[in-house]
Design an enzyme around this catalytic site. Sequence first.
Site, short mmCIF file in Angstrom:
data_model
loop_
_atom_site.label_atom_id
_atom_site.label_comp_id
_atom_site.label_asym_id
_atom_site.label_seq_id
_atom_site.Cartn_x
_atom_site.Cartn_y
_atom_site.Cartn_z
N ARG A 137 -11.54 -8.03 -6.86
CA ARG A 137 -10.08 -8.05 -6.82
C ARG A 137 -9.57 -9.27 -7.60
NH1 ARG A 137 -8.49 -2.97 -5.85
NH2 ARG A 137 -8.94 -2.24 -3.73
N LEU A 179 -17.81 -4.23 1.00
CA LEU A 179 -18.83 -3.49 0.27
C LEU A 179 -18.71 -3.71 -1.23
CD1 LEU A 179 -18.54 -0.09 2.22
CD2 LEU A 179 -19.77 -2.18 2.86
N ARG A 227 -17.78 8.72 7.20
CA ARG A 227 -18.08 7.36 6.73
C ARG A 227 -17.45 6.32 7.66
NH1 ARG A 227 -19.10 6.16 1.58
NH2 ARG A 227 -20.35 8.06 1.68
N VAL A 282 -12.42 -6.04 7.65
CA VAL A 282 -11.64 -4.81 7.45
C VAL A 282 -12.35 -3.99 6.39
CG1 VAL A 282 -9.49 -3.86 6.55
CG2 VAL A 282 -9.43 -5.80 8.12
N TYR A 311 0.82 -1.21 0.00
CA TYR A 311 0.00 0.00 0.00
C TYR A 311 0.86 1.26 0.00
CZ TYR A 311 -3.64 -3.25 1.70
OH TYR A 311 -4.51 -4.30 1.87
N SER A 317 -19.67 5.99 10.64
CA SER A 317 -20.88 5.24 10.29
C SER A 317 -20.59 3.75 10.15
CB SER A 317 -21.47 5.79 8.99
OG SER A 317 -22.58 5.03 8.57
N ASN A 318 -19.47 3.42 9.52
CA ASN A 318 -19.12 2.01 9.31
C ASN A 318 -18.91 1.26 10.62
OD1 ASN A 318 -19.22 2.30 6.54
ND2 ASN A 318 -17.00 2.47 6.27
N ALA A 338 -11.74 6.78 3.46
CA ALA A 338 -10.88 7.93 3.72
C ALA A 338 -11.66 9.05 4.42
CB ALA A 338 -10.29 8.45 2.41
#
Length: 282
Positions: free
Chosen positions: A273, A197, A243, A235, A57, A246-247, A239
């Site tokens: 993916r 999601l 959100r 997981v 990443y 909320s998650n 960003a």
Amino acid sequence: MTGESGAAAAPSITLNDEHTMPVLGLGVAELSDDETERAVSAALEIGCRLIDTAYAYGNEAAVGRAIAASGVAREELFVTTKLATPDQGFTRSQEACRASLDRLGLDYVDLYLIHWPAPPVGKYVDAWGGMIQSRGEGHARSIGVSNFTAEHIENLIDLTFVTPAVNQIELHPLLNQDELRKANAQHTVVTQSYCPLALGRLLDNPTVTSIASEYVKTPAQVLLRWNLQLGNAVVVRSARPERIASNFDVFDFELAAEHMDALGGLNDGTRVREDPLTYAGT
């Protein structure tokens, strides 16, 4: 325990090595350094304690800066990073773990994962041997894998006699991974979901939105709750601080069996993916 947003702190699950891991955490894949620092800071503020990054990443250092600035005690955190495919190998995996710790500014990670099995490379068993060494030296509390099939895991166990603590896999209603989840459970491997999601593809799905309206929840909250109720750890990446809050506000409701079944029935094998059987890894 709740954060300022009212989101409850995630409960924990016990791994097969007796360490515990929060069932819900923040992922930072594909976030810039600035986005990563803001996201991690926001997540820690609302009570999230699992942060999931990877060498691939490119933002381990940003994660480390946000952790250092947060004031949260190290022992309260659960930090995951991942071994990149070019670093697979017995010695290189150990060197890569130490390099990740340097970038993170930490003495150890709570979980170190092989990011991809990369069958074309053929080094994941050697890499696993190195990770066993890293665990023995205290550089990683727990070790596991990501994107591994049942056959890959069985191969590791047969050749090294060490069972991964976690298998982190793409998992959402379009790819419910029933068989792999069962195989993981047979080996006492915790299934941890990423892309819960489906990279946003399910947020407008009529089944999802209809269920969300019944519970007065967001589609994302319903999708996360579905995953958690299957017994998975999860997981989720974002960003945006609002959100993220909320998650993580998903521990005050429970989906009925018919709604769980309806979401699971969306399975059509869609991946968002790469395919672990053919992907050479990052």
